[in-house]
Design a protein around this motif. Structure first.
Motif, PDB file in Angstrom:
ATOM      1  N   ILE A  55      18.832  36.625  33.477  1.00 23.23           N
ATOM      2  CA  ILE A  55      19.803  35.733  34.103  1.00 23.23           C
ATOM      3  C   ILE A  55      20.873  36.644  34.679  1.00 23.23           C
ATOM      4  O   ILE A  55      21.472  37.452  33.961  1.00 23.23           O
ATOM      5  N   VAL A  56      21.065  36.547  35.984  1.00 28.08           N
ATOM      6  CA  VAL A  56      22.009  37.396  36.710  1.00 28.08           C
ATOM      7  C   VAL A  56      23.094  36.502  37.294  1.00 28.08           C
ATOM      8  O   VAL A  56      22.785  35.498  37.946  1.00 28.08           O
ATOM      9  N   THR A  57      24.345  36.838  37.042  1.00 23.20           N
ATOM     10  CA  THR A  57      25.469  36.081  37.592  1.00 23.20           C
ATOM     11  C   THR A  57      26.246  36.996  38.533  1.00 23.20           C
ATOM     12  O   THR A  57      26.608  38.112  38.164  1.00 23.20           O
ATOM     13  N   ILE A  58      26.493  36.494  39.744  1.00 18.28           N
ATOM     14  CA  ILE A  58      27.176  37.278  40.778  1.00 18.28           C
ATOM     15  C   ILE A  58      28.451  36.544  41.189  1.00 18.28           C
ATOM     16  O   ILE A  58      28.406  35.379  41.574  1.00 18.28           O
ATOM     17  N   ASN A  59      29.577  37.238  41.084  1.00  9.52           N
ATOM     18  CA  ASN A  59      30.867  36.703  41.519  1.00  9.52           C
ATOM     19  C   ASN A  59      31.377  37.531  42.688  1.00  9.52           C
ATOM     20  O   ASN A  59      31.321  38.764  42.651  1.00  9.52           O
ATOM     21  N   PHE A  60      31.869  36.873  43.714  1.00  4.76           N
ATOM     22  CA  PHE A  60      32.429  37.533  44.885  1.00  4.76           C
ATOM     23  C   PHE A  60      33.811  38.075  44.543  1.00  4.76           C
ATOM     24  O   PHE A  60      34.586  37.421  43.848  1.00  4.76           O
ATOM     25  N   LEU A  61      34.123  39.264  45.027  1.00  5.12           N
ATOM     26  CA  LEU A  61      35.438  39.874  44.801  1.00  5.12           C
ATOM     27  C   LEU A  61      36.157  40.034  46.139  1.00  5.12           C
ATOM     28  O   LEU A  61      35.626  40.639  47.066  1.00  5.12           O
ATOM     29  N   GLU A  62      37.362  39.502  46.213  1.00  3.13           N
ATOM     30  CA  GLU A  62      38.195  39.578  47.423  1.00  3.13           C
ATOM     31  C   GLU A  62      38.884  40.931  47.502  1.00  3.13           C
ATOM     32  O   GLU A  62      39.231  41.521  46.477  1.00  3.13           O
ATOM     33  N   GLN A  63      39.124  41.388  48.710  1.00  2.00           N
ATOM     34  CA  GLN A  63      39.856  42.626  48.937  1.00  2.00           C
ATOM     35  C   GLN A  63      41.189  42.580  48.193  1.00  2.00           C
ATOM     36  O   GLN A  63      41.881  41.567  48.196  1.00  2.00           O
ATOM     37  N   GLY A  64      41.526  43.671  47.527  1.00  2.00           N
ATOM     38  CA  GLY A  64      42.801  43.777  46.832  1.00  2.00           C
ATOM     39  C   GLY A  64      42.812  43.253  45.411  1.00  2.00           C
ATOM     40  O   GLY A  64      43.803  43.434  44.703  1.00  2.00           O
ATOM     41  N   CYS A  65      41.726  42.622  44.952  1.00  2.00           N
ATOM     42  CA  CYS A  65      41.711  42.098  43.580  1.00  2.00           C
ATOM     43  C   CYS A  65      41.753  43.261  42.590  1.00  2.00           C
ATOM     44  O   CYS A  65      41.440  44.408  42.921  1.00  2.00           O
ATOM     45  N   ASP A  66      42.150  42.965  41.356  1.00  3.27           N
ATOM     46  CA  ASP A  66      42.294  43.999  40.325  1.00  3.27           C
ATOM     47  C   ASP A  66      41.007  44.800  40.116  1.00  3.27           C
ATOM     48  O   ASP A  66      41.050  46.029  39.981  1.00  3.27           O
ATOM     49  N   GLN A  67      39.853  44.105  40.072  1.00  2.00           N
ATOM     50  CA  GLN A  67      38.593  44.804  39.814  1.00  2.00           C
ATOM     51  C   GLN A  67      38.275  45.819  40.919  1.00  2.00           C
ATOM     52  O   GLN A  67      37.825  46.925  40.634  1.00  2.00           O
ATOM     53  N   LEU A  68      38.503  45.444  42.177  1.00  2.00           N
ATOM     54  CA  LEU A  68      38.238  46.379  43.275  1.00  2.00           C
ATOM     55  C   LEU A  68      39.246  47.521  43.295  1.00  2.00           C
ATOM     56  O   LEU A  68      38.896  48.659  43.623  1.00  2.00           O
ATOM     57  N   GLN A  69      40.488  47.242  42.918  1.00  2.00           N
ATOM     58  CA  GLN A  69      41.472  48.319  42.851  1.00  2.00           C
ATOM     59  C   GLN A  69      41.090  49.339  41.771  1.00  2.00           C
ATOM     60  O   GLN A  69      41.195  50.553  41.984  1.00  2.00           O
ATOM     61  N   LYS A  70      40.618  48.847  40.621  1.00  2.00           N
ATOM     62  CA  LYS A  70      40.178  49.753  39.549  1.00  2.00           C
ATOM     63  C   LYS A  70      38.953  50.559  39.991  1.00  2.00           C
ATOM     64  O   LYS A  70      38.836  51.752  39.684  1.00  2.00           O
ATOM     65  N   LEU A  71      38.039  49.903  40.715  1.00  2.00           N
ATOM     66  CA  LEU A  71      36.860  50.595  41.226  1.00  2.00           C
ATOM     67  C   LEU A  71      37.272  51.701  42.205  1.00  2.00           C
ATOM     68  O   LEU A  71      36.752  52.817  42.140  1.00  2.00           O
ATOM     69  N   ALA A  72      38.214  51.403  43.077  1.00  2.00           N
ATOM     70  CA  ALA A  72      38.718  52.418  44.026  1.00  2.00           C
ATOM     71  C   ALA A  72      39.341  53.597  43.274  1.00  2.00           C
ATOM     72  O   ALA A  72      39.146  54.758  43.662  1.00  2.00           O
ATOM     73  N   GLN A  73      40.067  53.321  42.187  1.00  2.00           N
ATOM     74  CA  GLN A  73      40.655  54.394  41.376  1.00  2.00           C
ATOM     75  C   GLN A  73      39.565  55.254  40.733  1.00  2.00           C
ATOM     76  O   GLN A  73      39.691  56.481  40.675  1.00  2.00           O
ATOM     77  N   MET A  74      38.494  54.610  40.240  1.00  2.00           N
ATOM     78  CA  MET A  74      37.383  55.366  39.638  1.00  2.00           C
ATOM     79  C   MET A  74      36.790  56.372  40.619  1.00  2.00           C
ATOM     80  O   MET A  74      36.322  57.437  40.224  1.00  2.00           O
TER      81      MET A  74
END
Length: 179
Positions: A47-66
């Protein structure tokens, strides 16, 4: 012929945004892995669940830092994916986990690889608006993936894993939307 293929394959950021949007939701994934050259087969269900992430959200900012990106808001969109997998033949839980994807230009940033927990990048392009092609390399391994949306209820995926120019495994997936 190569030049025509290159023209057909684009890395348009609006296409990745649309692809992630259309992939949102819960999917039942049935897949089969073929180990080469022996031909050993492994069957999995997830079972795979996919959520869309908007530009600037916390998760994408953390990914950019990584990934040490200078602008932590540069990832134009992304997806948060979780899964829970069962080995069909052994009738036991195999794995569960999550991963983040974020896109800018023709690069897809991930918080982890297939076989490692370190951040990796993939080059992406579209052979057509419904077919995302990925190429990821690390630790002398290459992962080539094709994800194809079929209408609004189905996806197919194929992954070819190679090392030192030799194909080691092929994964084929049929995914059905369940929400």
């Amino acid at each position: 012929m190569t030049s025509l293929l290159k023209i057909a394959q684009t890395a348009d950021e609006s296409q990745i945004w649309e692809f992630f949007q259309q992939s949102m939701g819960k999917w039942q994934s049935q897949r089969r892995y073929y180990t080469l050259p022996e031909g050993e087969t492994k069957e999995m269900e997830s079972i795979v669940t996919i959520n869309f992430l908007e530009q600037g959200c916390d998760q994408l900012q953390k990914l950019a830092q990584m990934h040490d990106l200078s602008d932590t808001g540069s990832l134009i969109c992304g997806a948060a994916v979780t899964w829970e997998s069962t080995d069909v033949l052994k009738a036991r839980k195999e794995s569960q986990g999550s991963t983040l994807f974020g896109a800018v230009g023709n690069i897809l940033y991930r918080d982890r690889g297939f076989a490692i927990s370190k951040p990796v990048i993939a080059q992406y392009c579209f052979s057509n608006p419904k077919t995302l092609c990925l190429r990821t390399q690390y630790n002398s391994s290459m992962f080539e993936e094709e994800l194809k949306l079929i209408g609004s209820k189905y996806r197919t995926r194929q992954t070819i894993i190679s090392r030192a120019g030799e194909q080691l495994m092929i994964g084929q997936y049929l995914e059905k939307r369940v929400d």
